[in-house]
Every structure is written in C-alpha cells, then in structure tokens.
Design a protein around this motif. Structure first.
Motif, PDB file in Angstrom:
ATOM      1  N   THR A  46       0.834  -1.201   0.000  1.00 40.02           N
ATOM      2  CA  THR A  46       0.000   0.000   0.000  1.00 40.02           C
ATOM      3  C   THR A  46       0.869   1.251   0.000  1.00 40.02           C
ATOM      4  OG1 THR A  46      -1.714  -1.177   1.190  1.00 40.02           O
ATOM      5  CG2 THR A  46      -1.798   1.207   1.350  1.00 40.02           C
ATOM      6  N   SER A  50      -4.262   3.506   2.040  1.00 36.50           N
ATOM      7  CA  SER A  50      -4.187   4.232   0.760  1.00 36.50           C
ATOM      8  C   SER A  50      -4.751   5.635   0.927  1.00 36.50           C
ATOM      9  CB  SER A  50      -5.025   3.529  -0.306  1.00 36.50           C
ATOM     10  OG  SER A  50      -4.687   2.195  -0.369  1.00 36.50           O
ATOM     11  N   GLU A  69       0.865   2.644  -6.242  1.00 37.66           N
ATOM     12  CA  GLU A  69       0.356   1.495  -5.472  1.00 37.66           C
ATOM     13  C   GLU A  69       0.010   0.334  -6.413  1.00 37.66           C
ATOM     14  OE1 GLU A  69      -2.257   1.929  -1.835  1.00 37.66           O
ATOM     15  OE2 GLU A  69      -3.708   1.320  -3.358  1.00 37.66           O
TER      16      GLU A  69
END
Ligand SMILES: C[S@@+](CC[C@H](N)C(=O)[O-])C[C@H]1O[C@@H](n2cnc3c(N)ncnc32)[C@H](O)[C@@H]1O
Length: 561
Positions: A221, A238, A258
């Motif tokens: 993440t 996130s 990501e």
C-alpha cells in the motif's frame, strides 16, 4: 539497582543506548517522555527514577539519536539544556533480532487492544485523520483555536521572561502581567480554494508499507501510516480525496504507484524485519508551473543490481504512461537508496536521476524558483505569498537596508525582498538548496544577494562582515527546533541589527529563542535586548493544528528599557 544492570534492562529493548544528562531530579519518566515526544524525538524507551539527574534512553537507530542530539543542542527542554552521551558498559552490537522480537510483542499487544476497542477510536482512525486531523472542525473554529494557541505562546514569552528576570529590569514587561508579550494583530486565513485551504500541500510524503485484509493477509500500500511504529502501529492506508491537505496530483500519483508496487517483483519495505525494497515516495510540485517531481526511497541491501535496475525502469515507464493517460505530466523521477533503519530522507545523500529532471520550478511573487528534490520550499504556495506580504509589511525596509536571510532555503524570502533593499545575505545549511538559490538569483537577475553555505551558528559572523549598511534587518526562518542559542547571542551582540523578524512554524519552540532575544543584558547576552512589537499569524496549514507565527522584534534603546 546499579547503573550497569539498569543499562542491561534498557538494552533488552533497543539497539542504541544513550544517557541524557542535566535532567532535573524531580522530573518523572512520564513527564520526560511527554516533553521529548512534544519535540518530535523518536525513542524506544526511557529509564528515569526520582532523584536521578540523568535518564537512560534508547533509540531505534543512530539517526534518531543524532536527531535528538540536535534538538538538545538547539533548545532547552523544560528549561534545562540536556546533553546526550553514549551509555557506558553497553555492548552496542546487541543482536537486532532481540529488538525485533520486542517490537513484535508490542505490536501484538497493540493489535489486541485494537480488537478490544472495536467500537472505539483506534479502529475508526482513518488515513484522513492522520493528515487532516482538524477536518471535522469548521474553518472558523480552526482559526479560533489557532488564535488561542498563538496567544498562549505569546503569553508564555511574557511569563518565561518574568520568571527569568529581576522585577523591574525590563520596563515594558512590568505592565503586562500575564498578557501576551505583544499584540497579535491578525491571523491570516486562506480562501476556500484548492491549493490554498484545500488540497494545498505541494510536498507530500507517502509511506510504502502494508494494509491488511480481514484475514490478516498483507497487501502492498502507498499512503500514510495510521500511527507511530514505536507505539505498535504498522498499518499503512491508501490515500484518497478525504485527505484534504494532500494535493490532488499527489493522490493520483500515490494511487498509480500502489498499482505498480502490488505487481512488482520487489516487495514493500517492512519496518519490523528491515526487509523489502520500496520504502517511501515524495511527490513535489509547482502549483503555478504544474511541474511534478517524484522521489522514491528504496532499501537495496540484499538485492541484485540487475533486478533493481529492471524494476525501477518498469516503475518509471508505468508511472509516466499512467500519468499521461490521466492528463498528468511527471517532469522528473529520482531514486534515493537508503539502507538505514530511520525513515527520514537524508539531505546529504544525493538521489540519482531515473527520468527527466532532478528539480521542479514554482513561481512566487512573479519570480521563478528552481527547487531540488532535497531542498526546502514552503509547502503551501498560496500561503507562502501571504507570508511574504507579512514580512514586507513588518520589515519597514528601505533602499538602504541589508537583509540577513537566516535559514534561507532556496532563497525565496531574500529574493522576493531584494528589489526593495540595498543588499541581501542568506545562510543555508543544505548544499543542494544553496546551489538552487544561486541558480535562482541568476535566473531572476538578482545581483544584490549573496548566499553562504553552512550552519547559521558557524556563518553568521562572516555574513555580518559582508553587510555594507548600518541598517540590518535580520529575518530568521529556522526549522522546527528554532535557532541555536549561540545564534541568539550573536544577534544580540550586533548593534547594527535594530529589527528582527522571526518566522516560526513551531510557536512552542519559539518561546526559548524569544526569551533569549529579550532577556536583560548579562555576561552571556551582551547586547541590548530586543522587544516583541507586533505579531501576525498565517494559516499555512489548514485542517491541522499547525500555524506560522511571524513576530517583529525591535532593539530597545538603552534609555527606554
Ligand atoms: C523553515 S525552512 C525555511 C526556508 C526558507 N526561509 C524559505 O522560506 O523557503 C528552514 C531552512 O533552514 C535550513 N536549516 C536547518 N538548520 C540550519 C542551520 N543550522 N543553519 C542554516 N540553515 C539551516 C533548512 O535546510 C531549511 O532550508
């Protein structure tokens, strides 16, 4: 308990052990810990008993110890000048695994308490609460709170000065009782616009780590850590549009990276094991120029160079093409290899270029600034212009003035004032920022400014020798820890400095410096004291508790103390 057995018990939980000296005997461990945490010192544990004038302290890394040392050198804590020295009788090469076991135990404990508090705050803490903790307050309420916080700081200057001076030795102080040391004229707020009050940060630092599925499976993440690692929080979440302080471009770039890192052959860095490759990403941008620079920090130990090269090349291709399809342009991607434990970005390790340029540009007050990946720039461009307006207003500058721009970064303050004054002399520690400042002077055709590279504490006397005018206005914009006490003493000694503007991004730490500037003459503080005259706040950091305070000090003439 003997000193060595205590050291042993401290040693069990950490890698680097030190002793803090000059600690007041009455200070208990809890209050000492709070005071250190307030200064942003990252430590693992403390050992302090009543009656001791020292405390054991352990850090995760040498870097954390170095940072603590710097804070202690620059300011007093609870009124005491702490000193840090390495603990004796300690085997410094303690096995790292022991430490990791302890950290894992603490993490388990915290996870357990999270489960217990399912309906409480811990589980509900979101990534937006980390970066925009005041987003639930109305903007008017935020301003009200910041105003009270500044007034409390200004009142603390009054009370600290009173407690450290004989009654009557500073005439202006007598009538103040417990009131602020000067008038807070205004707190400049930001308009409700993207880039001013909302989504305003032009520098966003994302952690690359793991979030966890319900069944505990970790997923790579890119976002913000939900809490402090040393308190056992390991989750990263996130970033999304609820993070109202993060720029929209930076959110998009973090989300793109990501996607890439989840498919990468190299894993995210795990702070517990010090394994993994991708560590941090910093997105910097010019709001006015729309230039974007991306800095990736990676841990390379144990990885084949070929694999590193291949994955970083794939990352750049993915990032640049995904950005293009989102109508975003990336102007540069740089890579910093960092294998230390601490997760800060060392400013003495130049990153290498993977793509495009190693800097970006931003415009301020009709001037254009080049800013390197490691150079400081005010994080809210719109608010930075309001800050410059305030400096211009307080400076009462004339064409005969010399401005001393202390901690000048890439030279923004000095350059924006240069056309109004005879001469500007800047001092800046970070070499890359000094190089940027020189390029910026040339590009903006500024010929009356000089920048000295080094610490203010080492270069201030040389800068004063260069001053051609007898009307020196010092402008100090130090980092959070404030100015070193020796700088305050030198400023006091130079009688040609009649006015001083102090810009503080951490008003609580400003108190010590303000007291040093204003306390009566003594063997240590030889020049006539200054007096705070006007203060103006600038809300450079909406939706957080932080605020910038600008204070004008005048030198007191000896007969009007
Ligand atoms: C808050 S920033 C201000 C920068 C600049 N005035 C501006 O507005 O862009 C503080 C600056 O001080 C520099 N710095 C930190 N410690 C310093 C020291 N001891 N001597 C000189 N500069 C220092 C940092 O590198 C950073 O650029």
């Amino acid at each position: 308990m003997s000193e060595s057995s205590l050291i042993d018990s401290v040693q069990d939980t950490a890698v680097v052990e030190w002793v803090i000296r000059n600690v007041p005997t009455w200070l208990n461990k809890k209050d000492l810990a709070k005071a250190l945490e307030r200064e942003g010192i990252h430590f693992v544990c403390l050992k302090k008993l009543h009656g001791w004038d020292y405390s054991f302290i352990s850090f995760c890394s040498e870097e954390d110890a170095k940072e603590a040392k710097l804070v202690f050198a620059n300011q007093k804590i609870k009124g005491f000048q702490f000193e840090l020295e390495q603990a004796r009788n300690v085997n410094k090469k303690r096995k790292h695994t022991e430490y990791l076991q302890k950290v894992d135990e603490r993490i388990k404990q915290v996870k357990y308490s999270m489960i217990k508090e399912e309906s409480g705050n811990i589980l509900k803490r979101s990534v937006a609460d980390v970066v925009a903790p005041w987003r639930h307050y109305s903007y008017a309420e935020q301003i009200r709170r910041k105003r009270s916080a500044i007034l409390a700081v200004l009142a603390k200057v009054t009370s600290s000065l009173k407690s450290q001076t004989e009654s009557g030795s500073l005439t202006w102080l007598k009538s103040l009782k417990k009131r602020p040391c000067c008038n807070l004229e205004s707190l400049i707020d930001m308009p409700e616009e993207e880039g001013a009050r909302l989504f305003y940060r032009n520098k966003n630092e994302f952690t690359i780590g793991f979030s966890y599925k319900d069944d505990g499976t970790p997923i790579e993440t890119v976002g913000f850590a939900l809490g402090l690692f040393r308190e056992g929080e390991i989750r990263v979440d996130s970033v999304n549009d609820e993070c109202v302080t993060t720029s929209k471009r930076a959110i998009a770039i973090a989300n793109i990276l990501e996607v890439f890192i989840r498919s990468s052959q190299l894993r995210a860095y795990d702070k517990r094991t010090h394994k993994g490759f991708w560590r941090q990403v910093i997105v910097r941008e010019g709001f006015r120029t729309k230039e974007v620079l991306v800095l990736l920090q990676v841990q390379t130990e144990g990885f084949e160079r070929n694999l590193i090269d291949e994955e970083t090349r794939r990352m750049v291709d993915f990032l640049v093409s995904s950005c293009q399809s989102n109508e975003l342009e990336v102007h540069g991607v740089v890579l910093q290899e960092h294998n230390g434990v601490s997760n800060f970005i060392p400013t003495d390790k130049s990153p290498c270029t993977l793509f495009g340029q190693t800097y970006f540009h931003e415009k301020l007050m009709d001037l254009t600034f080049r800013i390197g990946s490691l150079s400081f720039f005010q994080t809210n461009t719109f608010a930075a212009e309001r800050l410059l307006d305030v400096i211009l207003e307080l400076g009462e500058l004339t064409s005969h003035s010399t401005v001393l721009d202390l901690c000048c970064g890439t030279g923004t303050i000095g350059m924006c004032l240069a056309s109004k004054v005879a001469q500007v002399i800047g001092i800046e520690l970070v070499e890359e920022a000094v190089n940027d400042a020189k390029v910026n002077m040339e590009r903006n055709n500024i010929q009356n400014m000089t920048v000295l590279a080094g610490k203010v504490e080492d270069k201030l006397k040389a800068a004063i020798h260069l001053c051609r005018s007898s009307q020196i206005v010092a402008i100090a914009d130090p980092p959070r820890a404030g100015l070193h006490p020796s700088v305050i003493k030198t400023l006091r000694n130079v009688v040609k400095i009649k006015r001083l503007i102090y810009i503080s991004c951490n008003p609580a730490n400003f108190v010590g410096n303000a007291v040093g500037l204003c306390r009566p003459k003594s063997n240590a503080f030889r020049g006539e004291p200054f007096r705070p005259i006007r203060a103006i706040g600038v809300d450079m950091f909406p939706y957080t508790e932080h605020v910038e305070l600008v204070t004008l000090f005048h030198r007191i003439e000896s007969d009007t103390k």
